[in-house]
Design an enzyme around this catalytic site. Sequence first.
Site, PDB file in Angstrom:
ATOM      1  N   ASP A  31      -4.172  -9.953  -1.782  1.00 40.82           N
ATOM      2  CA  ASP A  31      -2.803  -9.880  -1.255  1.00 40.82           C
ATOM      3  C   ASP A  31      -1.812 -10.063  -2.411  1.00 40.82           C
ATOM      4  OD1 ASP A  31      -1.870 -10.460   1.988  1.00 40.82           O
ATOM      5  OD2 ASP A  31      -0.342 -10.495   0.410  1.00 40.82           O
ATOM      6  N   PHE A  34       3.720  -9.957  -0.566  1.00 37.90           N
ATOM      7  CA  PHE A  34       5.017  -9.309  -0.283  1.00 37.90           C
ATOM      8  C   PHE A  34       5.569  -9.820   1.050  1.00 37.90           C
ATOM      9  CE2 PHE A  34       7.469  -5.580   1.372  1.00 37.90           C
ATOM     10  CZ  PHE A  34       8.513  -5.678   0.482  1.00 37.90           C
ATOM     11  N   LEU A  61      -8.761  -1.693  -8.212  1.00 43.89           N
ATOM     12  CA  LEU A  61      -9.435  -2.982  -8.067  1.00 43.89           C
ATOM     13  C   LEU A  61     -10.927  -2.752  -8.277  1.00 43.89           C
ATOM     14  CD1 LEU A  61      -9.238  -6.001  -7.087  1.00 43.89           C
ATOM     15  CD2 LEU A  61      -9.620  -5.126  -4.779  1.00 43.89           C
ATOM     16  N   SER A  73      -0.019  -3.752   3.796  1.00 48.50           N
ATOM     17  CA  SER A  73       1.214  -3.006   4.074  1.00 48.50           C
ATOM     18  C   SER A  73       2.139  -3.899   4.878  1.00 48.50           C
ATOM     19  CB  SER A  73       0.943  -1.752   4.931  1.00 48.50           C
ATOM     20  OG  SER A  73       2.181  -1.223   5.413  1.00 48.50           O
ATOM     21  N   ASN A  97      -6.828   3.994  -3.744  1.00 45.97           N
ATOM     22  CA  ASN A  97      -7.592   3.009  -4.528  1.00 45.97           C
ATOM     23  C   ASN A  97      -8.732   2.401  -3.714  1.00 45.97           C
ATOM     24  OD1 ASN A  97      -6.196   3.284  -6.946  1.00 45.97           O
ATOM     25  ND2 ASN A  97      -4.614   1.811  -6.337  1.00 45.97           N
ATOM     26  N   LYS A 103     -15.976   4.527  -1.995  1.00 51.95           N
ATOM     27  CA  LYS A 103     -16.819   5.657  -2.402  1.00 51.95           C
ATOM     28  C   LYS A 103     -17.781   5.223  -3.517  1.00 51.95           C
ATOM     29  CE  LYS A 103     -16.369  10.012  -4.780  1.00 51.95           C
ATOM     30  NZ  LYS A 103     -15.544  10.423  -5.892  1.00 51.95           N
ATOM     31  N   TYR A 143       7.136   4.354   6.215  1.00 49.51           N
ATOM     32  CA  TYR A 143       5.974   3.704   6.844  1.00 49.51           C
ATOM     33  C   TYR A 143       5.184   4.715   7.675  1.00 49.51           C
ATOM     34  CZ  TYR A 143       3.554   0.173   9.783  1.00 49.51           C
ATOM     35  OH  TYR A 143       2.625  -0.593  10.452  1.00 49.51           O
ATOM     36  N   LYS A 147       1.568   6.136   6.610  1.00 49.04           N
ATOM     37  CA  LYS A 147       0.382   5.812   7.425  1.00 49.04           C
ATOM     38  C   LYS A 147      -0.300   7.108   7.878  1.00 49.04           C
ATOM     39  CE  LYS A 147       0.295   1.198   7.996  1.00 49.04           C
ATOM     40  NZ  LYS A 147      -0.857   0.342   7.629  1.00 49.04           N
TER      41      LYS A 147
HETATM   42  P1  NAD Z   1       1.962  -8.615   7.575  1.00 45.40           P
HETATM   43  O1  NAD Z   1       3.204  -8.160   6.898  1.00 45.40           O
HETATM   44  O2  NAD Z   1       1.920  -9.996   8.120  1.00 45.40           O
HETATM   45  O3  NAD Z   1       0.698  -8.460   6.611  1.00 45.40           O
HETATM   46  C1  NAD Z   1       0.578  -7.466   5.651  1.00 45.40           C
HETATM   47  C2  NAD Z   1      -0.006  -8.084   4.382  1.00 45.40           C
HETATM   48  O4  NAD Z   1      -0.143  -7.081   3.367  1.00 45.40           O
HETATM   49  C3  NAD Z   1       0.882  -9.185   3.801  1.00 45.40           C
HETATM   50  O5  NAD Z   1       0.121 -10.338   3.533  1.00 45.40           O
HETATM   51  C4  NAD Z   1       1.445  -8.554   2.530  1.00 45.40           C
HETATM   52  O6  NAD Z   1       1.775  -9.502   1.543  1.00 45.40           O
HETATM   53  C5  NAD Z   1       0.298  -7.638   2.134  1.00 45.40           C
HETATM   54  N1  NAD Z   1       0.714  -6.550   1.240  1.00 45.40           N
HETATM   55  C6  NAD Z   1       1.784  -5.730   1.363  1.00 45.40           C
HETATM   56  N2  NAD Z   1       1.834  -4.856   0.332  1.00 45.40           N
HETATM   57  C7  NAD Z   1       0.754  -5.125  -0.453  1.00 45.40           C
HETATM   58  C8  NAD Z   1       0.259  -4.577  -1.676  1.00 45.40           C
HETATM   59  N3  NAD Z   1       0.886  -3.573  -2.291  1.00 45.40           N
HETATM   60  N4  NAD Z   1      -0.876  -5.112  -2.202  1.00 45.40           N
HETATM   61  C9  NAD Z   1      -1.517  -6.159  -1.594  1.00 45.40           C
HETATM   62  N5  NAD Z   1      -1.086  -6.713  -0.441  1.00 45.40           N
HETATM   63  C10 NAD Z   1       0.035  -6.205   0.111  1.00 45.40           C
HETATM   64  O7  NAD Z   1       1.661  -7.542   8.716  1.00 45.40           O
HETATM   65  P2  NAD Z   1       0.512  -7.516   9.832  1.00 45.40           P
HETATM   66  O8  NAD Z   1       1.184  -7.508  11.135  1.00 45.40           O
HETATM   67  O9  NAD Z   1      -0.502  -8.546   9.545  1.00 45.40           O
HETATM   68  O10 NAD Z   1      -0.088  -6.062   9.597  1.00 45.40           O
HETATM   69  C11 NAD Z   1      -1.363  -5.856   8.998  1.00 45.40           C
HETATM   70  C12 NAD Z   1      -1.688  -4.378   9.011  1.00 45.40           C
HETATM   71  O11 NAD Z   1      -1.743  -3.906  10.361  1.00 45.40           O
HETATM   72  C13 NAD Z   1      -0.653  -3.504   8.286  1.00 45.40           C
HETATM   73  O12 NAD Z   1      -1.324  -2.466   7.608  1.00 45.40           O
HETATM   74  C14 NAD Z   1       0.163  -2.921   9.410  1.00 45.40           C
HETATM   75  O13 NAD Z   1       0.728  -1.675   9.061  1.00 45.40           O
HETATM   76  C15 NAD Z   1      -0.882  -2.785  10.511  1.00 45.40           C
HETATM   77  N6  NAD Z   1      -0.244  -2.810  11.841  1.00 45.40           N
HETATM   78  C16 NAD Z   1       0.180  -3.985  12.382  1.00 45.40           C
HETATM   79  C17 NAD Z   1       0.802  -3.970  13.627  1.00 45.40           C
HETATM   80  C18 NAD Z   1       1.296  -5.229  14.288  1.00 45.40           C
HETATM   81  O14 NAD Z   1       1.892  -5.145  15.353  1.00 45.40           O
HETATM   82  N7  NAD Z   1       1.049  -6.413  13.761  1.00 45.40           N
HETATM   83  C19 NAD Z   1       0.975  -2.761  14.311  1.00 45.40           C
HETATM   84  C20 NAD Z   1       0.549  -1.582  13.712  1.00 45.40           C
HETATM   85  C21 NAD Z   1      -0.092  -1.621  12.477  1.00 45.40           C
END
Ligand code: NAD
Length: 314
Positions: A31, A34, A61, A73, A97, A103, A143, A147
């Site tokens: 992580d 962010f 990585l 994200s 990545n 792969k 976004y 995605k």
């Molecule tokens: P969140 O923001 O709490 O968690 C996302 C994590 O990704 C954070 O810890 C952030 O620091 C990390 N991150 C962001 N950019 C990064 C980078 N470049 N390198 C490394 N780490 C990075 O959000 P969440 O709700 O836990 O969402 C997790 C995943 O599920 C995301 O991909 C999100 O798009 C997807 N998602 C979540 C929901 C929801 O309702 N919670 C809905 C649809 C999709």
Amino acid sequence: MRILITGGAGFVGSHLSDRLLGDGHEVIAVDNFFTGSKRNIAHLVDHPHFELIRHDVTFPLYIEVDAIYNLASPASPIHYQRDPVQTTKTNVVGAINMLGLAKRLGVPIFQASTSEVYGDPEVHPQPESYWGKVNPIGPRACYDEAKRVAETLFFDYQRQHDLEIRVARIFNTYGPRMAADDGRVVSNFIVQALRGEPLTIYGDGSQTRSFCYVDDLVSGFIALMNNEAGESGPVNLGNPGEFTMLELASLVLDMTGSKSKLEHLALPQDDPKQRQPDISLAKSVLGWEPTVALKDGLARTIEYFDAQIKNGGN
Ligand code: NAD
Ligand code: UDP
């Protein structure tokens, strides 16, 4: 198994870490903090099978693992719109990545995709066969489109490199460890109600969402990753119970006993009017469906934020 979770210090990633460790796996959380926080995983730092790496997935990585969950994200509109170019990079370059890593290692990889790939949908509820209605140049596009490209990459790696992929389209999920300043509607309303501040309703509040409790979502992730039918997805994961934002606000006010008023603010551009998952595929192929009703999940989430606020954490 040794399992990599990108975005492992985020809201969903931290719950997934808990579940996989509980199932006896080793977890490596990657992580860049962010939107995630060390507090979400503080209880795991001394766990003998847990490791944390500060790393941005837009950089390569090199690591040895048996499976990958790609969650990195930002997910909240205010956060993913704060640095839109970085949002696209995280989702597209980050996916490349992580797919490259999968792969090289020949291991399965799971993608946290989103109901946002359906945009402002003309089909209701949304089945996986619906291609969506997304504005490619609007403020949500960094976004939504990123995605969508990530999904394309996953299916191209499957076709071109025979990679074992799993793609989940996640609908609005909530629960403890959402950040208080996250900006998503459930955390906003609960924190506002507990602080006695006005609940901010965007637009007239008639738009709908379907809210899934995080424990149910994590069960869906694991069912999809491990399914024996070899289903790659995309598979919708969410709770079909559909509510307007006014209904949600009134439920939160009832359950917190708050006297907060409602305050109507402008509806953000391209805000989807309605959203509800068709989960027939998840039910039939994964044998998965949510079990936590909105009221029960809200009670647990309210309890979490109440404790955070009383401890001065928020
Ligand atoms: P969140 O923001 O709490 O968690 C996302 C994590 O990704 C954070 O810890 C952030 O620091 C990390 N991150 C962001 N950019 C990064 C980078 N470049 N390198 C490394 N780490 C990075 O959000 P969440 O709700 O836990 O969402 C997790 C995943 O599920 C995301 O991909 C999100 O798009 C997807 N998602 C979540 C929901 C929801 O309702 N919670 C809905 C649809 C999709
Ligand atoms: N919303 C709201 N008040 C808030 C935050 C969000 O009325 O304080 C609305 C938002 O306009 C959207 C819905 O709640 O219609 C869900 O927003 P969220 O940001 O949680 O997720 P989205 O599904 O839009 O990505």
